[in-house]
Motif scaffolding. Structure first.
Motif, mmCIF file in Angstrom:
data_model
loop_
_atom_site.group_PDB
_atom_site.id
_atom_site.type_symbol
_atom_site.label_atom_id
_atom_site.label_comp_id
_atom_site.label_asym_id
_atom_site.label_seq_id
_atom_site.Cartn_x
_atom_site.Cartn_y
_atom_site.Cartn_z
ATOM 1 N N TRP A 60 -23.612 1.061 4.190
ATOM 2 C CA TRP A 60 -22.501 1.200 5.139
ATOM 3 C C TRP A 60 -22.690 2.458 5.980
ATOM 4 O O TRP A 60 -22.528 2.446 7.196
ATOM 5 N N ASN A 61 -23.071 3.562 5.335
ATOM 6 C CA ASN A 61 -23.296 4.814 6.055
ATOM 7 C C ASN A 61 -24.523 4.747 6.953
ATOM 8 O O ASN A 61 -24.592 5.456 7.959
ATOM 9 N N TYR B 103 -12.646 1.331 -7.837
ATOM 10 C CA TYR B 103 -12.913 1.004 -6.439
ATOM 11 C C TYR B 103 -12.252 2.036 -5.523
ATOM 12 O O TYR B 103 -12.882 2.569 -4.616
ATOM 13 N N GLU B 104 -10.974 2.317 -5.761
ATOM 14 C CA GLU B 104 -10.242 3.290 -4.929
ATOM 15 C C GLU B 104 -10.905 4.659 -5.000
ATOM 16 O O GLU B 104 -11.066 5.335 -3.988
ATOM 17 N N LYS B 105 -11.309 5.073 -6.193
ATOM 18 C CA LYS B 105 -11.929 6.388 -6.376
ATOM 19 C C LYS B 105 -13.284 6.459 -5.679
ATOM 20 O O LYS B 105 -13.566 7.392 -4.934
ATOM 21 N N ARG B 106 -14.120 5.448 -5.879
ATOM 22 C CA ARG B 106 -15.494 5.492 -5.374
ATOM 23 C C ARG B 106 -15.588 5.208 -3.869
ATOM 24 O O ARG B 106 -16.489 5.692 -3.208
ATOM 25 N N MET B 107 -14.682 4.395 -3.344
ATOM 26 C CA MET B 107 -14.740 4.017 -1.930
ATOM 27 C C MET B 107 -13.922 4.953 -1.048
ATOM 28 O O MET B 107 -13.929 4.818 0.175
ATOM 29 N N LYS B 108 -13.240 5.908 -1.660
ATOM 30 C CA LYS B 108 -12.429 6.870 -0.907
ATOM 31 C C LYS B 108 -13.311 7.592 0.106
ATOM 32 O O LYS B 108 -14.429 7.979 -0.185
ATOM 33 N N GLY B 109 -12.801 7.747 1.303
ATOM 34 C CA GLY B 109 -13.551 8.436 2.337
ATOM 35 C C GLY B 109 -14.396 7.512 3.198
ATOM 36 O O GLY B 109 -14.993 7.944 4.167
ATOM 37 N N THR B 110 -14.468 6.230 2.835
ATOM 38 C CA THR B 110 -15.180 5.280 3.696
ATOM 39 C C THR B 110 -14.139 4.415 4.399
ATOM 40 O O THR B 110 -13.021 4.273 3.926
#
Length: 151
Positions: free
Chosen positions: A36-37, A136-143
């Motif tokens: 994604w990045n 999911y919320e923790k790991r995907m935070k900031g994207t």
């Protein structure tokens, strides 16, 4: 329970390994976020299964535009037909049925299972779903990447 529906304890073990990134291809989160990045540096098109199930022609048109192609409606219809889950599940070039069992043992679980959106709801317990959602919320935070889990 049959082979395609492991008992909740088996799902718990898999979920723990999945979250830790201890599955065959490593961390799903790292893989997805990394690509994604990279979309800002490379020509990468993201296509989501739920979107394909919702409107296959729309998503095929996206791929055509991304590739700089312009096909007739007849060709688009042919592509739609050959890329349905049913057609691909019957196609040895897509379903991996020619891969030897020692590489991919499809007697344990077929490479292509049902082709349904949100089938996870039939397998995860409420606590497993909560565990995944929290991770999911923790790991995907900031994207700004968002996955749909149903239609």
């Amino acid at each position: 329970m049959n082979k395609t529906q492991p008992d909740p304890g088996t799902w718990d073990q898999y979920m723990e390994k999945f979250i830790k990134g201890e599955i065959a291809w490593g961390s799903w989160f790292d893989h997805v976020i990394g690509w994604w990045n990279a979309k800002h540096k490379h020509d990468i098109l993201y296509v989501f299964y739920e979107d394909m199930k919702e409107d296959p022609k729309r998503e095929i048109r996206k791929v055509m535009k991304f590739l700089g192609k312009n096909f007739s409606e007849e060709v688009l219809d042919t592509i739609c037909h050959h890329t349905t889950f049913k057609a691909m599940k019957q196609n040895p070039m897509a379903n991996y049925s020619t891969v030897p069992n020692f590489v991919l043992d499809q007697t344990l679980s077929p490479f292509m299972r049902k082709g349904e959106v949100a089938d996870w709801m039939n397998h995860f317990t409420e606590s497993q779903n909560k565990m995944f959602d929290e991770e999911y919320e923790k790991r995907m935070k900031g994207t700004d990447l968002k996955f749909r889990t149903n239609i």
